[in-house]
Design an enzyme around this catalytic site. Structure first.
Site, mmCIF file in Angstrom:
data_model
loop_
_atom_site.group_PDB
_atom_site.id
_atom_site.type_symbol
_atom_site.label_atom_id
_atom_site.label_comp_id
_atom_site.label_asym_id
_atom_site.label_seq_id
_atom_site.Cartn_x
_atom_site.Cartn_y
_atom_site.Cartn_z
ATOM 1 C CB ALA A 175 -1.842 11.837 -24.266
ATOM 2 C CG PHE B 162 -8.142 15.249 -24.993
ATOM 3 C CD1 PHE B 162 -8.238 14.666 -26.243
ATOM 4 C CD2 PHE B 162 -8.564 14.522 -23.894
ATOM 5 C CE1 PHE B 162 -8.746 13.386 -26.395
ATOM 6 C CE2 PHE B 162 -9.078 13.243 -24.040
ATOM 7 C CZ PHE B 162 -9.163 12.675 -25.285
ATOM 8 C CG ASP B 163 -12.707 14.497 -25.277
ATOM 9 O OD1 ASP B 163 -11.596 14.217 -24.807
ATOM 10 O OD2 ASP B 163 -13.492 13.627 -25.690
ATOM 11 C CG ASP C 36 -3.175 16.928 -22.252
ATOM 12 O OD1 ASP C 36 -2.794 15.780 -21.967
ATOM 13 O OD2 ASP C 36 -4.332 17.182 -22.628
ATOM 14 C CG HIS D 278 -18.099 12.719 -27.086
ATOM 15 N ND1 HIS D 278 -17.930 13.737 -26.177
ATOM 16 C CD2 HIS D 278 -17.006 11.939 -26.956
ATOM 17 C CE1 HIS D 278 -16.778 13.580 -25.550
ATOM 18 N NE2 HIS D 278 -16.199 12.496 -26.002
ATOM 19 C CE LYS E 295 -5.164 8.751 -24.965
ATOM 20 N NZ LYS E 295 -5.550 9.873 -24.133
ATOM 21 C CE1 TYR F 246 -4.298 1.643 0.788
ATOM 22 C CE2 TYR F 246 -2.740 3.313 1.515
ATOM 23 C CZ TYR F 246 -4.018 2.961 1.138
ATOM 24 O OH TYR F 246 -5.015 3.902 1.105
HETATM 25 C C1 PLP Z 1 -6.472 10.688 -23.657
HETATM 26 C C2 PLP Z 1 -6.123 12.071 -23.377
HETATM 27 C C3 PLP Z 1 -6.410 12.662 -22.139
HETATM 28 C C4 PLP Z 1 -7.185 11.965 -21.054
HETATM 29 O O1 PLP Z 1 -6.599 10.796 -20.656
HETATM 30 P P1 PLP Z 1 -7.417 9.491 -20.201
HETATM 31 O O2 PLP Z 1 -6.350 8.532 -19.836
HETATM 32 O O3 PLP Z 1 -8.252 9.060 -21.342
HETATM 33 O O4 PLP Z 1 -8.255 9.890 -19.031
HETATM 34 C C5 PLP Z 1 -5.993 13.961 -21.951
HETATM 35 N N1 PLP Z 1 -5.358 14.640 -22.919
HETATM 36 C C6 PLP Z 1 -5.062 14.099 -24.114
HETATM 37 C C7 PLP Z 1 -4.335 14.894 -25.135
HETATM 38 C C8 PLP Z 1 -5.449 12.806 -24.389
HETATM 39 O O5 PLP Z 1 -5.188 12.284 -25.594
#
Ligand code: PLP
Length: 460
Positions: A217, A124-125, A215, A450, A258, A72
């Protein structure tokens, strides 16, 4: 003769997939209310819905799973992951989360308050969702070239510095908690941001005293494009480029699904101890204790190996070459796509593909459904459904571009699979003048609609 590219791996384990008939697909998509997120995976033959968490792990990652430390507190898997993150990105403070949006939730809980403005390249969304959920505003400062699919600008993820300066100059300083740079810029077509642009954004941010968050990913794919396209970087390793990129940020959020090369996970990392101290409280509340934050020890181990693998040049060469091979094949067939081809997906320009479907009837969704009916291929709408309603006026926001995104999972499909998708798209393209109808909304959620939306066909 120049040798063609090939994958930097061979296949050790397989997972069967199934074709279906058009009649079956017509029933299934109707039952799914014409929302491809509502389909069962076995109703899909080739799944290009997302590259998120859908890739294949290496034998080294599977081996690392077995040696995960499930303590833990103080897990050695946590320490291994923290050290890997430090060595690649250079951030002292690190918190694991269950995925990328969780890292956003934790960091934004610290930074963003109601009434704030958060500029950046196209957010990103989930990032935009977490900003707007806090009654703050995301402002898209991406360069205009990004919105012209035929413009061959090598870094269409770049921020327009004039647009950004305008936002910073006209908003009170205490209402801009951060600039968010998305690497690569998913919404703009998996398009990279140049090192020079990151440097200039940093300089502007310093002038206005605003922090910069990446951000992250697809950070490694972004670094690959810098190496390929930006003068002065050809002789550098991916690790050197990533280190230079992140020297320009105050912190990062990461979706490990990703470029972490794992199926689930995320993290945030930062330079500032005060951010970390406050974020720690939210991490414990929302995610889990500081040394696991919603991840199993074994998953942290697999992620540590994945991060090492994703910055290998041979991995990135195979990855980006596959996406490029396929995208250029579509271009050669006359299919309108966002050019140049980005890092993780091909974005089909739905308005040009289906000129007779009105934008009020969700043209990119209409194309997504047609491609599914044609061959059982699942893509995703990046258009009006995703853009959602304006939080104040509640009117639909119609983005400049309507895309069908076909994302390619990492180390998963062969070029043969992609050739099937290319043929299916060409078949739909040939009958595009017979496709005139789209959809209307039956039911939608107040944010991020969506994922769960229900649609019905518009009859002529
Ligand atoms: C996928 C993604 C996120 C969110 O990540 P999750 O692991 O799906 O919660 C944030 N920003 C970008 C650019 C992404 O491609």
């Amino acid at each position: 003769m120049e040798l063609p590219f090939a994958e930097n791996y061979k296949i050790k384990m397989i997972e069967p997939i199934w074709r279906s008939t058009r009649e079956q697909r017509e029933t299934w998509i109707q039952e799914a209310k014409y929302n491809l997120f509502r389909l069962k995976s076995e109703q899909v033959y080739i799944d290009l819905l997302t590259d998120s968490g859908t890739g294949a792990m290496s034998d080294r990652q599977w081996a690392a799973l077995m040696t995960g430390d499930e303590s833990y507190a103080g897990s050695s898997s946590f320490i291994r992951l923290k050290e890997t993150v430090q060595s690649i990105f250079g951030f002292e403070y690190f918190l694991p989360t269950h995925q990328g949006r969780a890292a956003e939730n934790v960091l934004f809980s610290v930074l963003i308050k109601s009434g704030d403005t958060v500029p950046g390249n196209s957010h990103f969304d989930t990032t935009k969702g977490h900003i707007e959920f806090r009654k703050a505003k995301a402002v898209d400062c991406t360069i205009d070239e990004a919105f012209d699919p035929d413009n061959l600008h090598p870094f269409k993820g770049n921020v327009d510095l004039n647009k950004l300066e305008q936002v910073l100059a006209t908003t009170p300083g205490d209402q801009v908690p951060a600039i968010i740079m998305t690497l690569t810029c998913n919404t703009a077509g998996g398009q990279p941001v140049s090192m020079q642009n990151l440097r200039e954004v940093r300089a502007l941010a310093d002038r206005f005293g605003v922090p910069v968050i990446f951000d992250s990913a697809r950070f490694a794919e972004n670094a690959w494009f810098i190496r390929q396209r930006e003068p002065g970087y050809q002789g550098k390793t991916i690790r050197e480029i990533v280190a230079e990129m992140y020297s320009l940020a105050d912190g990062m959020t990461m979706s490990s699904k990703k470029d972490g090369l794992v199926n689930i996970g995320g993290f945030l990392a930062m330079r500032h101890k005060d951010w970390y101290d406050r974020a720690s409280i939210f991490n414990i509340m929302y995610e889990g204790f500081l040394t696991y934050g919603g991840m199993a020890g074994r998953d942290m181990n697999a992620l540590a190996v994945g991060l090492e693998e994703v910055v290998e040049e041979e991995y990135l060469r195979a990855r980006i070459s596959q996406v490029g091979y396929w995208g250029n094949k579509l271009i050669a067939a006359g299919i309108p796509v966002q050019k140049p081809i980005g890092g993780h997906a091909v974005f089909v320009d739905a308005k040009r593909f289906l000129p007779l479907v009105p934008k009020e009837e969700f043209v990119a969704q209409a194309l997504a459904v047609e491609l599914y009916l044609e061959a059982g291929v699942r893509g995703v709408e990046v258009g009006t459904l995703l853009a959602d309603r304006d939080p104040e006026t509640r009117q639909n926001r119609f983005p400049k571009l309507e895309f069908l995104r076909l994302a390619i999972p990492r180390r998963c499909y062969t070029n043969n699979h992609l050739d099937v998708v290319a043929a299916a798209l060409q078949n739909v393209y040939e009958r595009r003048m017979h496709i005139r109808k789209g959809f209307r909304i039956l039911n939608e959620a107040p944010v991020m609609r969506h994922f769960t939306i229900e649609l019905e066909k518009v009859e002529l």
